[in-house]
Design a protein around this motif. Structure first.
Motif, PDB file in Angstrom:
ATOM      1  N   SER A 117      39.919 -24.346  87.507  1.00 51.95           N
ATOM      2  CA  SER A 117      41.002 -23.398  87.772  1.00 51.95           C
ATOM      3  C   SER A 117      41.366 -23.368  89.253  1.00 51.95           C
ATOM      4  O   SER A 117      42.544 -23.256  89.611  1.00 51.95           O
ATOM      5  N   PRO A 140      47.845 -22.362  88.291  1.00 60.17           N
ATOM      6  CA  PRO A 140      48.591 -21.853  87.124  1.00 60.17           C
ATOM      7  C   PRO A 140      48.769 -22.888  86.011  1.00 60.17           C
ATOM      8  O   PRO A 140      49.131 -22.510  84.889  1.00 60.17           O
ATOM      9  N   ASN A 145      47.099 -22.113  82.709  1.00 57.17           N
ATOM     10  CA  ASN A 145      47.490 -20.967  81.882  1.00 57.17           C
ATOM     11  C   ASN A 145      47.935 -21.374  80.478  1.00 57.17           C
ATOM     12  O   ASN A 145      47.704 -20.647  79.514  1.00 57.17           O
ATOM     13  N   LEU A 158      44.772 -21.672  78.456  1.00 55.11           N
ATOM     14  CA  LEU A 158      43.718 -20.685  78.681  1.00 55.11           C
ATOM     15  C   LEU A 158      43.280 -19.971  77.399  1.00 55.11           C
ATOM     16  O   LEU A 158      42.102 -19.637  77.242  1.00 55.11           O
ATOM     17  N   LEU A 190      39.831 -16.661  87.433  1.00 53.08           N
ATOM     18  CA  LEU A 190      40.969 -17.237  86.716  1.00 53.08           C
ATOM     19  C   LEU A 190      42.262 -16.519  87.085  1.00 53.08           C
ATOM     20  O   LEU A 190      43.313 -17.160  87.250  1.00 53.08           O
ATOM     21  N   GLU A 191      42.197 -15.184  87.207  1.00 52.59           N
ATOM     22  CA  GLU A 191      43.374 -14.421  87.631  1.00 52.59           C
ATOM     23  C   GLU A 191      43.766 -14.761  89.062  1.00 52.59           C
ATOM     24  O   GLU A 191      44.949 -14.913  89.386  1.00 52.59           O
ATOM     25  N   GLY A 249      45.177 -18.332  88.919  1.00 53.46           N
ATOM     26  CA  GLY A 249      46.279 -18.549  87.987  1.00 53.46           C
ATOM     27  C   GLY A 249      47.499 -17.684  88.221  1.00 53.46           C
ATOM     28  O   GLY A 249      48.576 -17.974  87.697  1.00 53.46           O
ATOM     29  N   THR A 295      48.405 -14.817  84.407  1.00 56.58           N
ATOM     30  CA  THR A 295      47.086 -14.987  83.799  1.00 56.58           C
ATOM     31  C   THR A 295      46.578 -13.681  83.209  1.00 56.58           C
ATOM     32  O   THR A 295      45.846 -13.688  82.208  1.00 56.58           O
ATOM     33  N   ILE A 298      44.813 -13.134  79.539  1.00 49.46           N
ATOM     34  CA  ILE A 298      43.437 -12.658  79.379  1.00 49.46           C
ATOM     35  C   ILE A 298      43.394 -11.422  78.494  1.00 49.46           C
ATOM     36  O   ILE A 298      42.562 -11.302  77.588  1.00 49.46           O
TER      37      ILE A 298
END
Length: 228
Positions: A168, A173, A176, A179, A206-207, A210, A214, A218
């Protein structure tokens, strides 16, 4: 008395000499075949001998590739920690198919495959221009990482989390779109106390890499997630 002793000694020698002449010679035993011993340097060369799997054939595709020398790096044992030694600069190694092969090795449970796959995947993503090389491989990488995250072995799952964060950080991004396929296994393990903190940190990473989009992805799989 001395004369008697000398004469008896002569008689004994004569009998012994006579017996040795009449007795048949013993058959010669064949000398045992001497097996050549492997050189000490061969133990570190996967092309000649695999010291970690001497009793059976490689049990996985990754182990077979490593045994044939298909992974362009080898394990170097250090006094404090181990490291990888590449046969050529990682920047010159083609990502396809090596990055996917190393990701498949994350599901290994035996040494040295566990170390080679984890460290090799990490170091390959650290080279310059890794994003351009890794993004086209995402459709093949994501199912492999999903299999690692679905593995019952805790160490394999942990290596899968680390690899997911590393990927990641490189592709950003671009991950995504894939994901959702990975979050289902994270949601299941989130109930396990020993992984709850590490999974939460993974989701935050990840946030971070991304972007805002993201968060919605999630939350669609893990509604209890709190955005950073």
């Amino acid at each position: 008395n001395n004369v008697l002793r000398m004469s008896s000694g002569i008689q004994r020698k004569t009998k012994t000499a006579g017996q040795s002449k009449t007795s048949s010679p013993l058959p010669c035993c064949p000398e045992p075949a001497i097996k050549p011993q492997p050189k000490p340097s061969d133990k570190l060369n996967p092309k000649t001998i695999d010291p970690f799997d001497s009793y059976s054939r490689p049990s996985s595709a990754f182990a077979a590739i490593y045994a044939k020398g298909g992974i362009p790096c080898r394990l170097v044992h250090g006094s404090v920690k181990h490291r990888l030694q590449w046969e050529c600069l990682p920047e010159t190694v083609p990502f396809d198919p090596l990055l996917v092969t190393l990701a498949e090795g994350l599901r290994e449970t035996k040494h040295p495959y566990t170390f080679v796959s984890k460290e090799g995947f990490k170091e390959l993503l650290m080279v310059g221009g890794a994003a351009e090389k890794a993004i086209p491989l995402l459709p093949r990488l994501v199912p492999v990482l999903k299999a690692a995250l679905a593995h019952s072995d805790d160490e394999v799952f942990g290596r899968g989390l680390d690899a997911l964060v590393q990927l990641s950080a490189v592709v950003g991004p671009s991950l995504n779109d894939h994901l959702k396929h990975l979050l289902t296994n994270l949601s299941r393990r989130l109930m396990d106390k020993k992984f709850r903190e590490k999974i939460t940190v993974t989701l935050q990473k990840l946030e971070q890499y991304g972007g805002k989009a993201t968060v919605a992805i999630i939350k669609s799989k893990i509604p209890t997630y709190c955005s950073i």
